[in-house]
Write a protein that holds these residues in place. Structure first.
Motif, PDB file in Angstrom:
ATOM      1  N   LYS A   1      60.851  36.745   3.034  1.00  0.00           N
ATOM      2  CA  LYS A   1      60.101  36.864   3.488  1.00  0.00           C
ATOM      3  C   LYS A   1      58.191  36.717   3.684  1.00  0.00           C
ATOM      4  CE  LYS A   1      59.516  37.124   8.780  1.00  0.00           C
ATOM      5  NZ  LYS A   1      59.582  37.839   9.860  1.00  0.00           N
ATOM      6  N   GLN A   2      58.178  38.062   2.951  1.00  0.00           N
ATOM      7  CA  GLN A   2      56.749  38.060   3.320  1.00  0.00           C
ATOM      8  C   GLN A   2      55.850  37.295   1.832  1.00  0.00           C
ATOM      9  OE1 GLN A   2      56.162  42.204   1.546  1.00  0.00           O
ATOM     10  NE2 GLN A   2      56.158  43.343   3.215  1.00  0.00           N
ATOM     11  N   ASP A   3      57.265  36.806   0.616  1.00  0.00           N
ATOM     12  CA  ASP A   3      56.323  36.343  -0.578  1.00  0.00           C
ATOM     13  C   ASP A   3      56.522  34.093  -0.294  1.00  0.00           C
ATOM     14  OD1 ASP A   3      56.836  37.869  -2.398  1.00  0.00           O
ATOM     15  OD2 ASP A   3      58.334  37.135  -3.365  1.00  0.00           O
ATOM     16  N   PHE A   4      57.394  34.328   0.834  1.00  0.00           N
ATOM     17  CA  PHE A   4      57.672  32.739   1.688  1.00  0.00           C
ATOM     18  C   PHE A   4      56.560  32.845   2.459  1.00  0.00           C
ATOM     19  CE2 PHE A   4      57.759  30.208   5.638  1.00  0.00           C
ATOM     20  CZ  PHE A   4      58.427  28.994   4.837  1.00  0.00           C
ATOM     21  N   GLU A   5      55.590  33.793   3.524  1.00  0.00           N
ATOM     22  CA  GLU A   5      54.190  33.904   4.452  1.00  0.00           C
ATOM     23  C   GLU A   5      53.513  33.333   3.082  1.00  0.00           C
ATOM     24  OE1 GLU A   5      54.680  37.118   6.524  1.00  0.00           O
ATOM     25  OE2 GLU A   5      56.073  36.144   8.200  1.00  0.00           O
ATOM     26  N   LYS A   6      53.668  34.097   2.557  1.00  0.00           N
ATOM     27  CA  LYS A   6      52.663  33.962   1.511  1.00  0.00           C
ATOM     28  C   LYS A   6      51.783  32.586   0.463  1.00  0.00           C
ATOM     29  CE  LYS A   6      51.165  36.846  -3.156  1.00  0.00           C
ATOM     30  NZ  LYS A   6      51.175  37.944  -3.586  1.00  0.00           N
ATOM     31  N   LYS A   7      53.181  32.588   0.357  1.00  0.00           N
ATOM     32  CA  LYS A   7      53.488  30.924  -0.148  1.00  0.00           C
ATOM     33  C   LYS A   7      53.080  29.793   0.501  1.00  0.00           C
ATOM     34  CE  LYS A   7      55.244  31.435  -4.653  1.00  0.00           C
ATOM     35  NZ  LYS A   7      54.486  31.066  -5.505  1.00  0.00           N
ATOM     36  N   SER A   8      53.406  30.405   2.065  1.00  0.00           N
ATOM     37  CA  SER A   8      52.696  29.618   3.060  1.00  0.00           C
ATOM     38  C   SER A   8      51.627  28.957   3.021  1.00  0.00           C
ATOM     39  CB  SER A   8      54.165  29.384   4.203  1.00  0.00           C
ATOM     40  OG  SER A   8      53.357  29.014   5.435  1.00  0.00           O
ATOM     41  N   LEU A   9      50.824  30.611   3.405  1.00  0.00           N
ATOM     42  CA  LEU A   9      49.702  30.802   3.583  1.00  0.00           C
ATOM     43  C   LEU A   9      48.679  29.873   2.112  1.00  0.00           C
ATOM     44  CD1 LEU A   9      49.360  34.263   4.962  1.00  0.00           C
ATOM     45  CD2 LEU A   9      47.941  32.038   6.206  1.00  0.00           C
ATOM     46  N   GLU A  10      49.154  29.826   1.478  1.00  0.00           N
ATOM     47  CA  GLU A  10      48.807  29.529  -0.472  1.00  0.00           C
ATOM     48  C   GLU A  10      48.767  27.904   0.292  1.00  0.00           C
ATOM     49  OE1 GLU A  10      50.042  31.471  -3.794  1.00  0.00           O
ATOM     50  OE2 GLU A  10      49.597  33.230  -3.795  1.00  0.00           O
ATOM     51  N   LEU A  11      49.844  27.402   0.344  1.00  0.00           N
ATOM     52  CA  LEU A  11      49.604  26.003   0.436  1.00  0.00           C
ATOM     53  C   LEU A  11      49.614  25.223   1.629  1.00  0.00           C
ATOM     54  CD1 LEU A  11      53.843  25.875  -0.214  1.00  0.00           C
ATOM     55  CD2 LEU A  11      52.509  25.293  -1.837  1.00  0.00           C
ATOM     56  N   GLY A  12      49.169  26.202   3.070  1.00  0.00           N
ATOM     57  CA  GLY A  12      48.499  25.766   3.726  1.00  0.00           C
ATOM     58  C   GLY A  12      47.041  25.886   3.557  1.00  0.00           C
TER      59      GLY A  12
ATOM     60  N   LYS B   1      45.747  25.616   1.041  1.00  0.00           N
ATOM     61  CA  LYS B   1      45.696  24.253  -0.492  1.00  0.00           C
ATOM     62  C   LYS B   1      45.548  22.553   0.559  1.00  0.00           C
ATOM     63  CE  LYS B   1      46.992  23.460  -4.782  1.00  0.00           C
ATOM     64  NZ  LYS B   1      47.926  23.759  -5.792  1.00  0.00           N
ATOM     65  N   ILE B   2      46.338  22.151   1.418  1.00  0.00           N
ATOM     66  CA  ILE B   2      46.511  21.002   2.497  1.00  0.00           C
ATOM     67  C   ILE B   2      45.547  20.861   2.884  1.00  0.00           C
ATOM     68  CG2 ILE B   2      47.989  20.387   4.213  1.00  0.00           C
ATOM     69  CD1 ILE B   2      49.841  21.196   3.859  1.00  0.00           C
ATOM     70  N   GLU B   3      44.700  22.096   3.313  1.00  0.00           N
ATOM     71  CA  GLU B   3      43.798  21.888   4.526  1.00  0.00           C
ATOM     72  C   GLU B   3      42.621  21.841   3.433  1.00  0.00           C
ATOM     73  OE1 GLU B   3      42.187  25.411   6.322  1.00  0.00           O
ATOM     74  OE2 GLU B   3      43.681  25.958   7.265  1.00  0.00           O
TER      75      GLU B   3
ATOM     76  N   GLU C   1      39.376  17.221   1.800  1.00  0.00           N
ATOM     77  CA  GLU C   1      38.423  16.816  -0.397  1.00  0.00           C
ATOM     78  C   GLU C   1      38.951  14.704   0.511  1.00  0.00           C
ATOM     79  OE1 GLU C   1      40.219  16.263  -4.690  1.00  0.00           O
ATOM     80  OE2 GLU C   1      40.028  17.902  -3.859  1.00  0.00           O
ATOM     81  N   LYS C   2      40.259  15.101   1.150  1.00  0.00           N
ATOM     82  CA  LYS C   2      40.272  13.365   2.077  1.00  0.00           C
ATOM     83  C   LYS C   2      39.810  13.105   2.585  1.00  0.00           C
ATOM     84  CE  LYS C   2      44.237  10.873   4.005  1.00  0.00           C
ATOM     85  NZ  LYS C   2      45.622  11.527   4.985  1.00  0.00           N
TER      86      LYS C   2
END
Length: 173
Positions: A44-55, A57-59, A64-65
């Motif tokens: 769950k922590q790994d998922f949340e960490k990845k989710s934050l990183e991806l969030g 990156k999306i921002e 940039e867009k």
């Protein structure tokens, strides 16, 4: 209905797809439940960490867009401005060409579009014409003087002839 052979075979068969629990590594259910939540927490922590990183990156990508869209809008407006400027310049060029043609035509009509050699030739012709007219004028003036002299001589002669006619008339009377 199942045959007795099939029942016997079914009891003896080993299903390769389903692992059988081994008694050697058997843990009590309580321990398994304690281990599982910690693994779940890590996942769950790994998922949340990845989710934050991806969030994040999306921002960043959305930002940039947005910047790219702004750049594209600026480029589009500049391109439109250049197109309008080009169109205006082409219209001005066409107008200048037309004005130039009209000017050349009026210069030819007025005689201003001649080369220096053409001007020299025309000046020579005009000088020759001037000289010819001056000669004719002098000749006419000389003829006029001769005629005036002849006229005055004729008047004198006429006067003399009248005087003689008068003398002759006197002598006849």
């Amino acid at each position: 209905m199942v045959t007795p052979e099939y029942s016997e075979w079914f009891k003896k068969r080993i299903n390769d797809n389903i692992p059988r629990p081994s008694l050697e590594s058997a843990q009590p259910v309580g321990e398994q439940l304690q281990i599982s939540p910690s693994e779940l927490e890590i996942i769950k922590q790994d998922f949340e960490k990845k989710s934050l990183e991806l969030g994040k990156k999306i921002e960043q990508l959305e930002e940039e867009k947005m910047h790219l869209r702004l750049d594209a809008d600026v480029q589009r407006s500049e391109a439109e401005k250049w197109r309008k400027g080009k169109t205006k310049a082409e219209e001005d060029l066409d107008s200048l060409k037309t004005d130039y043609k009209k000017l050349r035509l009026s210069m030819r009509t007025a005689g201003l579009g001649k080369t220096s050699e053409q001007w020299r030739h025309e000046i020579r012709e005009e000088k020759a014409n001037t000289d010819r007219w001056e000669r004719k004028f002098r000749e006419a003036q000389a003829r006029n003087e001769d005629l005036e002299k002849s006229l005055s001589e004729s008047r004198i002669e006429r006067g003399e002839l009248r005087a003689r006619v008068a003398e002759l008339e006197k002598s006849l009377h």
